[in-house]
Design an enzyme around this catalytic site. Structure first.
Site, PDB file in Angstrom:
ATOM      1  N   ASP A 108     -88.243  51.943  -3.072  1.00 40.43           N
ATOM      2  CA  ASP A 108     -89.170  50.835  -3.291  1.00 40.43           C
ATOM      3  C   ASP A 108     -90.264  50.819  -2.214  1.00 40.43           C
ATOM      4  O   ASP A 108     -90.124  50.199  -1.166  1.00 40.43           O
ATOM      5  CB  ASP A 108     -88.380  49.525  -3.284  1.00 40.43           C
ATOM      6  CG  ASP A 108     -89.215  48.321  -3.699  1.00 40.43           C
ATOM      7  OD1 ASP A 108     -90.452  48.459  -3.790  1.00 40.43           O
ATOM      8  OD2 ASP A 108     -88.622  47.261  -3.937  1.00 40.43           O
ATOM      9  N   TYR A 159     -89.509  37.446 -11.280  1.00 44.54           N
ATOM     10  CA  TYR A 159     -90.880  37.471 -10.813  1.00 44.54           C
ATOM     11  C   TYR A 159     -91.579  36.169 -11.162  1.00 44.54           C
ATOM     12  O   TYR A 159     -91.224  35.489 -12.117  1.00 44.54           O
ATOM     13  CB  TYR A 159     -91.645  38.647 -11.439  1.00 44.54           C
ATOM     14  CG  TYR A 159     -91.019  39.974 -11.126  1.00 44.54           C
ATOM     15  CD1 TYR A 159     -90.963  40.436  -9.815  1.00 44.54           C
ATOM     16  CD2 TYR A 159     -90.459  40.757 -12.130  1.00 44.54           C
ATOM     17  CE1 TYR A 159     -90.374  41.653  -9.515  1.00 44.54           C
ATOM     18  CE2 TYR A 159     -89.874  41.986 -11.839  1.00 44.54           C
ATOM     19  CZ  TYR A 159     -89.832  42.424 -10.522  1.00 44.54           C
ATOM     20  OH  TYR A 159     -89.256  43.626 -10.221  1.00 44.54           O
ATOM     21  N   ARG A 194     -87.390  47.401 -10.011  1.00 44.00           N
ATOM     22  CA  ARG A 194     -86.581  46.682  -9.029  1.00 44.00           C
ATOM     23  C   ARG A 194     -85.133  46.626  -9.511  1.00 44.00           C
ATOM     24  O   ARG A 194     -84.666  45.625 -10.028  1.00 44.00           O
ATOM     25  CB  ARG A 194     -87.144  45.279  -8.826  1.00 44.00           C
ATOM     26  CG  ARG A 194     -88.513  45.269  -8.121  1.00 44.00           C
ATOM     27  CD  ARG A 194     -88.328  45.442  -6.631  1.00 44.00           C
ATOM     28  NE  ARG A 194     -89.569  45.650  -5.914  1.00 44.00           N
ATOM     29  CZ  ARG A 194     -90.374  44.688  -5.477  1.00 44.00           C
ATOM     30  NH1 ARG A 194     -90.109  43.438  -5.736  1.00 44.00           N
ATOM     31  NH2 ARG A 194     -91.440  44.991  -4.768  1.00 44.00           N
TER      32      ARG A 194
END
Length: 417
Positions: A130, A230, A122
């Site tokens: 992606d 995340y 990312r």
């Protein structure tokens, strides 16, 4: 003669997507590739052979993969398919390697350079590659459409002379790409939307879409986001507090959409049988994590289950494939954007640079070995062939180097993608 890209028809009956579009066929030709597409590959995505042919592709058969330098697929090729691949062929697909060690071994034994698109890092440079985001975006949209279809009542508030139809209440669990699109779509359809996530940053994102955020906002919650952005797994104590709050909220909802996934692990259970039992008859739950074990107790992969109290639990498989005509166009662009980085623009040939951060993050097998750091320790498999791997060596003289592990591959626990 130029190098060849082959796009096969997907063998899985549940996979209507295709790994190319007329647009990407033209772009691949511009990179110097000859493009062969198996007849019928795009039919389920509403792209007939003639459209591919007009864009410059040759319409071929499955056996033409033996000519390919690059194979673009949606799903990982199985052992039967791999038998026809040449040594050193670059294979780019959604490889789904977690829990599929035998399949990863098969890729290594076939001597292909396999790239797992869901491991794309990312970073800004890789946004156009992606696949998790492009496909999860459509999954989030389709989840709401499926929920609306099963709900069999109106979603928006309607004020009529005969009386008022109340707005449906929708609750989205997991605010990743899929969750955000589900929120936006449910809002567009007129539902009153709430959402939850373990990441503090999600609160602002949810509010920006006009929905309300629901979470136990204690100290652990405030520290929940990791440096990479995340979500991390929460303590048992936090999970219990959040479950209590969630249970009270779910009992009042008409539609619940769950999107939570953790890379390499079964999907976390978010909705218990007791929570389902507390919902009103006619309520709908859509479980977008059903292929990984599901977030909802009672969800069945590939089925819509109606519980004893009249709640429908929707467990459709391959939800992006339910909007295949849109999903294929985006996926094809993801693949092209990545393949373009593997090409020497001057020589117009494949030139894989194993020091490139995108290659390090996505390369699963190479030269007969499993090279991805998340899987390499399990087994190193030599090519099962007497023929030397000259094609791979000729194109890619650099030896595989130990790759740095990507920060967090695969689907994220903050919601799908």
């Amino acid at each position: 003669m130029g190098q060849t890209v082959f796009i096969p028809r997907e063998l899985d009956a549940n996979e209507p997507r295709v790994a190319a579009s007329p647009d990407t066929v033209k772009r691949l030709a511009g990179l110097g590739f000859d493009v062969i597409i198996e007849s019928g590959a795009g039919t389920a995505s509403r792209i007939p052979d003639e459209e591919f042919a007009k864009a410059g592709a040759v319409i071929g058969k499955a056996g033409d993969v033996a000519k390919a330098d690059v194979v673009l697929k949606v799903r990982r090729p199985d052992e039967t398919e791999l038998k026809a691949y040449r040594l050193g062929t670059a294979v780019i697909a959604i490889m789904d390697p977690y829990g599929n060690d035998a399949a990863v071994d098969a890729l290594a034994r076939a001597g292909v350079a396999a790239f797992s698109m869901e491991f794309m890092p990312r970073i800004t440079r890789a946004q156009s590659m992606d696949v998790l985001s492009s496909q999860a975006n459509l999954a989030g949209y389709q989840a709401v459409i499926d929920a609306a279809a099963e709900y069999d009542r109106a979603l928006p508030m309607m004020m009529t002379a005969a009386g008022t139809v109340p707005a449906a209440k929708a609750f989205v669990m997991g605010v990743g790409v899929a969750g955000l699109q589900a929120i936006a779509t449910a809002r567009r359809l007129g539902a009153v939307v709430t959402a939850t996530d373990v990441r503090p940053a999600a609160k602002e994102q949810v509010a920006s879409l006009g929905a309300k955020f629901l979470a136990v906002e204690d100290e652990e919650f405030k520290a929940a986001e990791t440096a990479g952005g995340y979500a991390k797994e929460m303590s048992k104590e936090y999970q219990a507090k959040q479950a209590t709050l969630t249970a009270e909220h779910i009992a009042k909802q008409d539609i619940v959409i769950t999107t939570a996934l953790i890379p390499g692990r079964p999907a976390p259970k978010l909705v218990s049988a007791a929570m389902v039992a507390s919902m009103k008859p006619g309520s709908v739950i859509v479980d977008l994590a059903v292929e990984r074990g599901g977030n909802v107790e009672g969800a069945v992969p590939g089925q819509v289950v109606t519980t004893a109290n009249g709640v429908k639990i929707v467990g459709h498989l391959n939800v992006p494939g339910r909007v295949a005509a849109s999903a294929s166009l985006l996926y094809a662009r993801n693949l092209f954007a990545f393949l373009e980085t593997l090409v020497d623009k001057t020589a117009k040939t494949l030139a894989i640079n194993r020091d490139d951060e995108l290659v390090k993050a996505t390369m699963l097998t190479d030269g007969g070995q499993i090279v991805h750091p998340a899987f390499a320790g399990k087994q190193a498999v030599m090519i099962a062939s007497a023929e030397p791997a000259k094609p791979a060596a000729a194109k890619n003289p650099a030896l595989p180097k130990k790759a740095a592990a990507p920060k967090s591959p695969g689907n994220k626990s903050k919601g799908i993608a």
